[in-house]
Design a protein around this motif. Structure first.
Motif, PDB file in Angstrom:
ATOM      1  N   LYS A  68       0.829  -1.211   0.000  1.00  0.00           N
ATOM      2  CA  LYS A  68       0.000   0.000   0.000  1.00  0.00           C
ATOM      3  C   LYS A  68       0.860   1.256   0.000  1.00  0.00           C
ATOM      4  O   LYS A  68       0.476   2.280  -0.577  1.00  0.00           O
ATOM      5  CB  LYS A  68      -0.912   0.006   1.237  1.00  0.00           C
ATOM      6  N   HIS A  69       2.016   1.183   0.660  1.00  0.00           N
ATOM      7  CA  HIS A  69       2.876   2.362   0.814  1.00  0.00           C
ATOM      8  C   HIS A  69       4.337   1.945   0.666  1.00  0.00           C
ATOM      9  O   HIS A  69       4.703   0.813   0.963  1.00  0.00           O
ATOM     10  CB  HIS A  69       2.706   3.011   2.191  1.00  0.00           C
ATOM     11  N   ILE A  70       5.167   2.909   0.268  1.00  0.00           N
ATOM     12  CA  ILE A  70       6.614   2.701   0.293  1.00  0.00           C
ATOM     13  C   ILE A  70       7.250   3.893   0.994  1.00  0.00           C
ATOM     14  O   ILE A  70       6.885   5.044   0.744  1.00  0.00           O
ATOM     15  CB  ILE A  70       7.197   2.498  -1.128  1.00  0.00           C
ATOM     16  N   VAL A  71       8.157   3.599   1.932  1.00  0.00           N
ATOM     17  CA  VAL A  71       8.823   4.635   2.721  1.00  0.00           C
ATOM     18  C   VAL A  71      10.320   4.568   2.436  1.00  0.00           C
ATOM     19  O   VAL A  71      10.947   3.515   2.590  1.00  0.00           O
ATOM     20  CB  VAL A  71       8.568   4.440   4.228  1.00  0.00           C
ATOM     21  N   PHE A  72      10.877   5.689   2.014  1.00  0.00           N
ATOM     22  CA  PHE A  72      12.307   5.772   1.736  1.00  0.00           C
ATOM     23  C   PHE A  72      13.017   6.340   2.966  1.00  0.00           C
ATOM     24  O   PHE A  72      12.821   7.496   3.341  1.00  0.00           O
ATOM     25  CB  PHE A  72      12.570   6.639   0.512  1.00  0.00           C
ATOM     26  N   ALA A  73      13.829   5.488   3.601  1.00  0.00           N
ATOM     27  CA  ALA A  73      14.560   5.848   4.812  1.00  0.00           C
ATOM     28  C   ALA A  73      16.034   5.533   4.585  1.00  0.00           C
ATOM     29  O   ALA A  73      16.640   4.757   5.316  1.00  0.00           O
ATOM     30  CB  ALA A  73      14.016   5.077   6.015  1.00  0.00           C
ATOM     31  N   CYS A  74      16.577   6.120   3.535  1.00  0.00           N
ATOM     32  CA  CYS A  74      17.885   5.680   3.030  1.00  0.00           C
ATOM     33  C   CYS A  74      18.989   6.725   3.204  1.00  0.00           C
ATOM     34  O   CYS A  74      19.974   6.718   2.458  1.00  0.00           O
ATOM     35  CB  CYS A  74      17.760   5.288   1.564  1.00  0.00           C
ATOM     36  N   GLY A  75      18.853   7.619   4.189  1.00  0.00           N
ATOM     37  CA  GLY A  75      19.940   8.528   4.499  1.00  0.00           C
ATOM     38  C   GLY A  75      20.372   9.352   3.308  1.00  0.00           C
ATOM     39  O   GLY A  75      19.549   9.830   2.510  1.00  0.00           O
ATOM     40  N   PHE A  76      21.695   9.523   3.175  1.00  0.00           N
ATOM     41  CA  PHE A  76      22.227  10.357   2.091  1.00  0.00           C
ATOM     42  C   PHE A  76      21.939   9.757   0.717  1.00  0.00           C
ATOM     43  O   PHE A  76      22.013  10.440  -0.299  1.00  0.00           O
ATOM     44  CB  PHE A  76      23.735  10.566   2.284  1.00  0.00           C
ATOM     45  N   GLY A  77      21.564   8.471   0.672  1.00  0.00           N
ATOM     46  CA  GLY A  77      21.170   7.851  -0.587  1.00  0.00           C
ATOM     47  C   GLY A  77      19.954   8.506  -1.216  1.00  0.00           C
ATOM     48  O   GLY A  77      19.652   8.262  -2.394  1.00  0.00           O
ATOM     49  N   LEU A  78      19.271   9.353  -0.469  1.00  0.00           N
ATOM     50  CA  LEU A  78      18.114  10.069  -1.022  1.00  0.00           C
ATOM     51  C   LEU A  78      18.501  10.922  -2.227  1.00  0.00           C
ATOM     52  O   LEU A  78      17.661  11.220  -3.073  1.00  0.00           O
ATOM     53  CB  LEU A  78      17.489  10.955   0.061  1.00  0.00           C
ATOM     54  N   LYS A  79      19.770  11.290  -2.316  1.00  0.00           N
ATOM     55  CA  LYS A  79      20.215  12.118  -3.450  1.00  0.00           C
ATOM     56  C   LYS A  79      20.046  11.387  -4.776  1.00  0.00           C
ATOM     57  O   LYS A  79      19.961  12.009  -5.829  1.00  0.00           O
ATOM     58  CB  LYS A  79      21.682  12.517  -3.261  1.00  0.00           C
ATOM     59  N   GLN A  80      20.005  10.036  -4.744  1.00  0.00           N
ATOM     60  CA  GLN A  80      19.828   9.252  -5.973  1.00  0.00           C
ATOM     61  C   GLN A  80      18.371   8.835  -6.184  1.00  0.00           C
ATOM     62  O   GLN A  80      18.073   8.063  -7.089  1.00  0.00           O
ATOM     63  CB  GLN A  80      20.700   7.993  -5.926  1.00  0.00           C
ATOM     64  N   PRO A  94       0.803   9.734  -3.837  1.00  0.00           N
ATOM     65  CA  PRO A  94       0.379   9.629  -2.443  1.00  0.00           C
ATOM     66  C   PRO A  94       0.792   8.340  -1.734  1.00  0.00           C
ATOM     67  O   PRO A  94       0.602   8.223  -0.524  1.00  0.00           O
ATOM     68  CB  PRO A  94      -1.145   9.747  -2.525  1.00  0.00           C
ATOM     69  N   ASN A  95       1.361   7.374  -2.453  1.00  0.00           N
ATOM     70  CA  ASN A  95       1.823   6.142  -1.794  1.00  0.00           C
ATOM     71  C   ASN A  95       3.303   6.198  -1.428  1.00  0.00           C
ATOM     72  O   ASN A  95       3.833   5.243  -0.866  1.00  0.00           O
ATOM     73  CB  ASN A  95       1.579   4.928  -2.692  1.00  0.00           C
ATOM     74  N   LEU A  96       3.976   7.308  -1.762  1.00  0.00           N
ATOM     75  CA  LEU A  96       5.414   7.445  -1.534  1.00  0.00           C
ATOM     76  C   LEU A  96       5.666   8.380  -0.360  1.00  0.00           C
ATOM     77  O   LEU A  96       5.106   9.487  -0.290  1.00  0.00           O
ATOM     78  CB  LEU A  96       6.106   8.012  -2.777  1.00  0.00           C
ATOM     79  N   TYR A  97       6.551   7.931   0.541  1.00  0.00           N
ATOM     80  CA  TYR A  97       6.862   8.714   1.740  1.00  0.00           C
ATOM     81  C   TYR A  97       8.374   8.757   1.963  1.00  0.00           C
ATOM     82  O   TYR A  97       9.114   7.894   1.470  1.00  0.00           O
ATOM     83  CB  TYR A  97       6.190   8.104   2.977  1.00  0.00           C
ATOM     84  N   VAL A  98       8.795   9.743   2.747  1.00  0.00           N
ATOM     85  CA  VAL A  98      10.213   9.884   3.068  1.00  0.00           C
ATOM     86  C   VAL A  98      10.367  10.053   4.570  1.00  0.00           C
ATOM     87  O   VAL A  98       9.527  10.671   5.242  1.00  0.00           O
ATOM     88  CB  VAL A  98      10.837  11.080   2.307  1.00  0.00           C
ATOM     89  N   LEU A  99      11.458   9.464   5.110  1.00  0.00           N
ATOM     90  CA  LEU A  99      11.826   9.578   6.520  1.00  0.00           C
ATOM     91  C   LEU A  99      13.336   9.753   6.553  1.00  0.00           C
ATOM     92  O   LEU A  99      14.080   8.786   6.365  1.00  0.00           O
ATOM     93  CB  LEU A  99      11.391   8.319   7.281  1.00  0.00           C
TER      94      LEU A  99
END
Length: 351
Positions: free
Chosen positions: A184-196, A302-307
């Motif tokens: 239902k959802h995906i959460v990106f919790a990937c630190g500095f990897g967010l730049k990619q 709306p299914n994409l989130y960031v932490l």
């Protein structure tokens, strides 16, 4: 169908996964361990900015959550990662002592700053003006926590250990799919990897390189954290962690001779016993231009989130912000505007 796919297995990813599990949600983690910040962190939970004797952002609320959170993780994983330690701030002058006393009277700080000046009783330390003690502090063994949680996920078939391939991510109306998994959802919790990350790389995640030394000092015999121009953290067996540097241009995980010398120059101003350097590590902290976390929902998907964006205080911030994000997604509770990515999203998508 899963409730969540979580990308990243540092402090943010672990904290969010544990929050999901405690609330009965299903999830699967994708991680390649490419980001080293959580692995090489000092791991202190300390609510006070010891350069200025001020409270860190939301630290009072975060401290309420930190010990219960890691203690229940210890029980689940069968390891000890929480090591209560007092933090001693070395005073450089009488003026610093006076500033400490003034700070100890401020609301919020009074329960963390002791008003007793501790005289130096360690012959290996040069500290003629003594120390101030920060109370209710400690260290989380982040490297052990990550190893143990990774093993826990593998044992329960909840981890895909690979680099996340955005070409395989498909966004549907009410869910996402990735290599045969649907959630239902995906959460990106990937630190500095967010730049990619093509969906969230517009966010101003700067990244600050931090380097640490591990020294062996048999004559130091100190069981408290000592904070001066650098900190020393007891590591067991006569080992101490020494850090940290802050470099804004170098975005590699490679330790440098320049930072090593910087740490040694500062350390030898107050440590007066012999020691040897036994290791030197580096990682990129996920820091943000306004020094606040990056939490929230993508404005168009709306299914994409960031932490993300926990900087150098991930041990303290991660449990608190993971609960905030969970409450936002599952309970519809508004995010604190200080952490909500809308503060950057509106400007970016309106241009």
């Amino acid at each position: 169908m899963l409730d969540y796919i979580v990308v990243g297995l540092g402090l943010a990813g672990i904290s969010f996964c544990d929050t999901l599990e405690r609330n009965g949600k299903t999830f699967h983690v994708v991680s390649d361990a490419s980001q080293q910040a959580s692995q090489v962190a000092g791991g202190l939970y300390n609510p006070v900015i010891l350069k200025r004797f001020t409270m860190a952002w939301k630290a009072g609320d975060q401290m309420e959550a930190v010990r219960p959170f890691y203690q229940q993780l210890e029980e689940k994983l069968g390891v000890t990662v929480d090591h209560p330690l007092r933090v001693l701030r070395r005073f450089a002058s009488i003026e610093e002592q006076n500033t400490w006393f003034e700070a100890a009277d401020r609301p919020g700080l009074e329960r963390f700053l002791s008003t007793k000046i501790l005289p130096n009783q360690n012959p290996a330390l040069d500290a003629p003006f003594g120390f101030g003690e920060v109370m209710h502090t400690g260290r989380i063994d982040t490297a052990l926590l990550i190893r143990a949680y990774k093993a826990y996920l593998e044992q329960n078939y909840l981890l895909t250990f690979e680099h996340f391939d955005f070409g395989e991510l498909k966004l549907c109306k009410d869910h996402v799919s990735y290599k045969g998994m649907e959630a239902k959802h995906i959460v990106f919790a990937c630190g500095f990897g967010l730049k990619q990350n093509p969906y969230f790389n517009y966010l101003p995640l700067n990244g600050t390189k931090g380097e640490l030394l591990i020294i062996k000092a048999p004559d130091f015999k100190e069981d408290s954290v000592v904070k001066s121009s650098v900190f020393t953290i007891p590591w067991g067996e006569d080992l101490y962690l020494v850090g940290a540097t802050y470099k804004w241009k170098d975005k590699t995980n490679t330790p440098t001779e320049e930072s090593k010398n910087e740490l040694l120059d500062k350390l030898t101003t107050f440590l007066k016993c012999d020691f040897e350097v036994v290791d030197h590590v580096a990682g990129i902290r996920p820091t943000v231009v306004d020094r606040r976390p990056l939490v929230g929902r993508h404005p168009k998907h709306p299914n994409l989130y960031v932490l993300n964006g926990f900087g150098s205080r991930g041990v303290l911030i991660a449990p608190y912000e993971s609960q905030q994000l969970f409450n936002f997604i599952e309970g519809g509770q508004a995010l604190d505007p200080e952490i909500d990515i809308q503060r950057f999203t509106k400007k970016h998508f309106n241009n």
